[in-house]
Design a protein around this motif. Structure first.
Motif, short mmCIF file in Angstrom:
data_model
loop_
_atom_site.label_atom_id
_atom_site.label_comp_id
_atom_site.label_asym_id
_atom_site.label_seq_id
_atom_site.Cartn_x
_atom_site.Cartn_y
_atom_site.Cartn_z
N PRO A 163 0.94 -1.10 -0.04
CA PRO A 163 -0.07 -0.07 0.08
C PRO A 163 0.74 1.24 0.07
N SER A 164 0.50 2.20 -0.58
CA SER A 164 1.24 3.30 -0.97
C SER A 164 0.33 4.60 -0.95
N LEU A 165 0.75 5.59 -0.41
CA LEU A 165 0.39 7.02 -0.45
C LEU A 165 1.21 8.05 -1.16
N HIS A 166 0.66 8.67 -2.03
CA HIS A 166 1.36 9.51 -3.05
C HIS A 166 0.91 10.99 -3.02
N PHE A 167 1.75 11.96 -3.00
CA PHE A 167 1.34 13.55 -2.76
C PHE A 167 1.86 13.83 -4.41
N LEU A 168 0.73 14.49 -5.13
CA LEU A 168 1.10 14.80 -6.52
C LEU A 168 0.60 16.44 -6.47
N GLY A 169 1.77 17.28 -6.78
CA GLY A 169 1.42 18.54 -6.83
C GLY A 169 1.20 19.22 -8.26
N THR A 171 1.63 21.94 -9.88
CA THR A 171 3.05 22.62 -10.22
C THR A 171 4.50 22.13 -10.10
N ASP A 172 4.16 20.70 -9.77
CA ASP A 172 5.46 20.03 -9.36
C ASP A 172 6.42 19.91 -10.97
N PHE A 173 7.38 20.19 -10.92
CA PHE A 173 8.24 19.77 -12.11
C PHE A 173 8.40 18.23 -12.15
N LEU A 174 8.38 17.51 -11.18
CA LEU A 174 8.33 16.05 -11.32
C LEU A 174 7.01 15.36 -11.57
N ARG A 175 5.91 16.06 -11.51
CA ARG A 175 4.57 15.55 -11.63
C ARG A 175 4.41 14.50 -12.75
N GLN A 176 4.83 14.83 -13.86
CA GLN A 176 4.54 13.57 -14.79
C GLN A 176 5.22 12.47 -14.43
N TYR A 177 6.10 12.54 -13.86
CA TYR A 177 6.98 11.19 -13.46
C TYR A 177 6.58 10.88 -12.31
N GLY A 178 5.78 11.52 -11.40
CA GLY A 178 5.20 10.94 -10.19
C GLY A 178 3.96 10.38 -10.70
N SER A 179 3.30 10.77 -11.82
CA SER A 179 2.29 9.87 -12.35
C SER A 179 2.84 8.65 -12.80
N GLU A 180 3.95 8.49 -13.28
CA GLU A 180 4.25 7.29 -14.05
C GLU A 180 4.64 6.33 -12.81
#
Length: 221
Positions: A163-169, A171-180
């Motif tokens: 189980p994992s909890l993710h924070f996705l901003g 305007t985060d410059f890593l947003r696309q990579y966080g989604s992946e």
């Protein structure tokens, strides 16, 4: 004696080893995380670890947070080649052996979140953390994936099952990579926030989501 054991189970908090971002420190991550309400902090046993290597260049947090600053390992501009990566993995494992057990990992940014998210499958493949209990939970803030094929193949060739909890901003410059990264997880819970690459404060909705995640994982420790 049975009632005493029951009481211990009731009061046990999920214990997380917390890995800070690029060229920061355990103390800085602690300050960042403590923007969260006390109601959240009180539900978790958070242990903050400094990375093994002194900062080898300028830190982005200079002038915001005081030094010293540390880094987990060194990497090239494309984030595809790593130096001291195996030493980093050994350092984390040694700490977990000495100060564990830990139930999960909390990581922020480069490289804390990237490292934290990769470790469960690296552990399953026998590449890392072979002498400590399995990582059961993840909290990933501003995360992404390793780009080196030799690490990525082992870290993401199968889905991340804990189980994992993710924070996705937004305007985060890593947003696309966080989604992946989220797509690599079997049970991701996602908190969206309007900020950039930061540890956000929790509004009512995100607080409810986080408390629900904590209540869920407490049943599995």
């Amino acid at each position: 004696m049975g009632s005493e054991g029951d009481e211990k189970r009731i009061i046990k908090k999920p214990r997380f080893l917390c890995l800070h971002g690029f060229r920061t420190s355990a103390e800085i991550l602690k300050k960042q995380v403590h923007k969260w309400p006390q109601s959240v902090i009180n539900e978790l046993d958070l242990v903050f670890l400094d990375a093994p290597f002194p900062c080898q260049g300028k830190s982005d947090v200079e002038g915001i947070f005081d030094p010293p600053y540390y880094e987990w390992f060194q990497f090239n501009k494309e984030f595809t080649e790593y130096t001291n990566f195996d030493e980093c993995l050994q350092y984390i494992e040694d700490y977990m052996i000495k100060h564990g057990p830990f139930d999960g990992l909390l990581g922020f940014s480069q490289v804390g979140a990237i490292l934290s998210a990769a470790l469960p499958n690296l552990q399953d493949k026998g590449v890392a953390l072979t002498k400590v209990p399995k990582v059961k939970f993840l909290i990933i803030i501003g995360g992404a994936k390793f780009r080196s094929p030799c690490v990525a193949e082992k870290a993401y060739s199968s889905l991340i099952r804990c189980p994992s909890l993710h924070f996705l901003g937004e305007t985060d410059f890593l947003r696309q990579y966080g989604s992946e990264l989220i797509e690599c997880c079997v049970e991701p819970v996602v908190i969206h926030h309007p900020k950039g690459h930061t540890i956000p404060r929790l509004d009512d909705e995100s607080l409810k989501t986080m408390m629900s995640f904590i209540e869920k994982i407490k049943k599995d420790i």
